[in-house]
Design a protein around this motif. Sequence first.
Motif, short mmCIF file in Angstrom:
data_model
loop_
_atom_site.label_atom_id
_atom_site.label_comp_id
_atom_site.label_asym_id
_atom_site.label_seq_id
_atom_site.Cartn_x
_atom_site.Cartn_y
_atom_site.Cartn_z
N LYS A 215 6.48 6.13 8.75
CA LYS A 215 6.26 7.47 8.18
C LYS A 215 7.04 8.58 8.88
O LYS A 215 7.38 9.58 8.27
CB LYS A 215 4.78 7.79 8.20
CG LYS A 215 3.97 6.91 7.26
CD LYS A 215 2.57 7.44 7.01
CE LYS A 215 1.84 6.64 5.96
NZ LYS A 215 1.39 5.31 6.41
N TYR A 270 -4.32 0.70 -3.41
CA TYR A 270 -3.57 0.70 -2.15
C TYR A 270 -4.59 0.80 -1.04
O TYR A 270 -5.32 1.79 -0.96
CB TYR A 270 -2.65 1.91 -2.18
CG TYR A 270 -1.87 2.26 -0.93
CD1 TYR A 270 -2.48 2.52 0.29
CD2 TYR A 270 -0.49 2.40 -0.98
CE1 TYR A 270 -1.76 2.88 1.41
CE2 TYR A 270 0.25 2.77 0.13
CZ TYR A 270 -0.39 3.00 1.31
OH TYR A 270 0.32 3.37 2.42
N ASN A 286 -5.37 4.47 -1.79
CA ASN A 286 -4.64 5.22 -2.80
C ASN A 286 -4.84 4.49 -4.12
O ASN A 286 -5.15 3.29 -4.13
CB ASN A 286 -3.15 5.31 -2.46
CG ASN A 286 -2.91 6.19 -1.23
OD1 ASN A 286 -3.59 7.20 -1.06
ND2 ASN A 286 -2.00 5.80 -0.37
N ARG A 288 -2.72 3.72 -6.52
CA ARG A 288 -1.39 3.51 -7.10
C ARG A 288 -0.55 2.65 -6.17
O ARG A 288 -0.94 2.38 -5.03
CB ARG A 288 -0.72 4.88 -7.23
CG ARG A 288 -0.79 5.56 -5.87
CD ARG A 288 -0.04 6.85 -5.75
NE ARG A 288 -0.33 7.48 -4.48
CZ ARG A 288 0.24 7.16 -3.33
NH1 ARG A 288 1.15 6.22 -3.28
NH2 ARG A 288 -0.09 7.76 -2.20
N1 GLY Z 1 3.62 5.02 1.85
C1 GLY Z 1 2.48 5.81 1.71
C2 GLY Z 1 2.08 6.14 0.33
O1 GLY Z 1 2.62 5.68 -0.64
O2 GLY Z 1 1.14 6.91 0.18
#
Ligand code: GLY
Length: 421
Positions: A215, A270, A286, A288
């Motif tokens: 990141k 995710y 997440n 998605r």
């Molecule tokens: N790679 C982190 C995200 O897609 O939120």
Amino acid sequence: MKILVVGSGGREHAIIRKLKQSPKAEKIFCCPGNGGISADAECVAINAMDIEGVVNFSKENQIDLVVVAPDDPLAAGMVDALNAEGIMTFGPTKAAAQIEASKVFAKDLMKQHNIPTASYEVFDDPAKALSYIEQKNEYPVVIKADGLALGKGVVVAATIDEAKQAVIEMMQGGKFGRSGARVLIEECMVGREVTVLCFCDGKTIVPMKASQDHKRVFDGDKGPNTGGMGAFAPSPLYTRHIAERTEREILLPTLRAMNAEGFTFKGVLYVGLRLTKDGPKVVEYNARFGDPETQVVLPLLDSDLFAIMRAVREQRLAEMDIRWKDGAAACVVLASGGYPGKYEGGKPISGLEEAEAMGATVYHAGTKRTDAGYVTAGGRVLGVTALGDTLADAIHKAYAAAEQIHFDGAHMRRDIGKMDM
Ligand code: GLY
């Protein structure tokens, strides 16, 4: 089948490239897409947040499947609006997408259903949040905005001053608008981070190859956070033992918890994990595919993505035989100079054909097509992915291909896939 993918980044390009391999994919559209995506799909100038525009386009063009890839339109209810018109979609409803759109929703879900995660407190009142920080006085501490914040709503504060500043900026400074009006203050977990993307149809949850992303903008995990400077899969940290524990303690309980709360989740879940000394714990969910993780996970998929998406939609995932390629994938992101801060677009890009001639796949995250060729049009510009028999091989090939590409100010990390961070 006519397919529409909503979104415009490297993730969407990777989804489109994989969907194109399906014998059922007759025509693929992308709203709005980008320069590079236009080589693989017909890009339509409709913004990814324009729900009415996407619904009307899907109706007028008799789209058979709409894949809603980014978080914002999912949280705004694009899937619900399309379903209301009888259009088949891939992605969770607005209610189910809360698992990403509200960090408080996700943490409360985990607490109620005993899913391992960091301990936390929720604050609507900045004065109470500040006094909690003083009283707790343990660092580092994690400050999270409740709502969506372009991936920037999490601060790991090393000192009391940093923690207070984060709270003030989010709750009083309006840094993330309404998304920061409520914050969580969380225990900072210690351990390596792994991403597990899962196909989920509300009855069955199927994890994909585990991946890791990078990141921070500079080598050695230095500098500010970005949308992701690279990724690799499979993650060597995600051993069979950890995978079994994750499935038993996190994935299946999450599926059941969402059903119990009445929010059946259909799409890609995710699961961001921290591998702590007490076992895997959830950092975040997440709703998605992740970016750039998708750019290494989907190239390893050896099954028909369209067939999987349709099975998810029809809750037939249990019937699917989802296969993966052996070996590994690595993705190196080429970013504009200055990113994640200010950067200039419009820089001519060279070397794309040379990179692909070396066997790599170049996913476009932020490019524009001009008469003279591609130019930069975003912070993250390209994701260069290579497959290899081993992770070291994939990394070597991805870098060899990335070296072929040039644009003024181009920046990439040189340590993608290094395991000692
Ligand atoms: N790679 C982190 C995200 O897609 O939120």
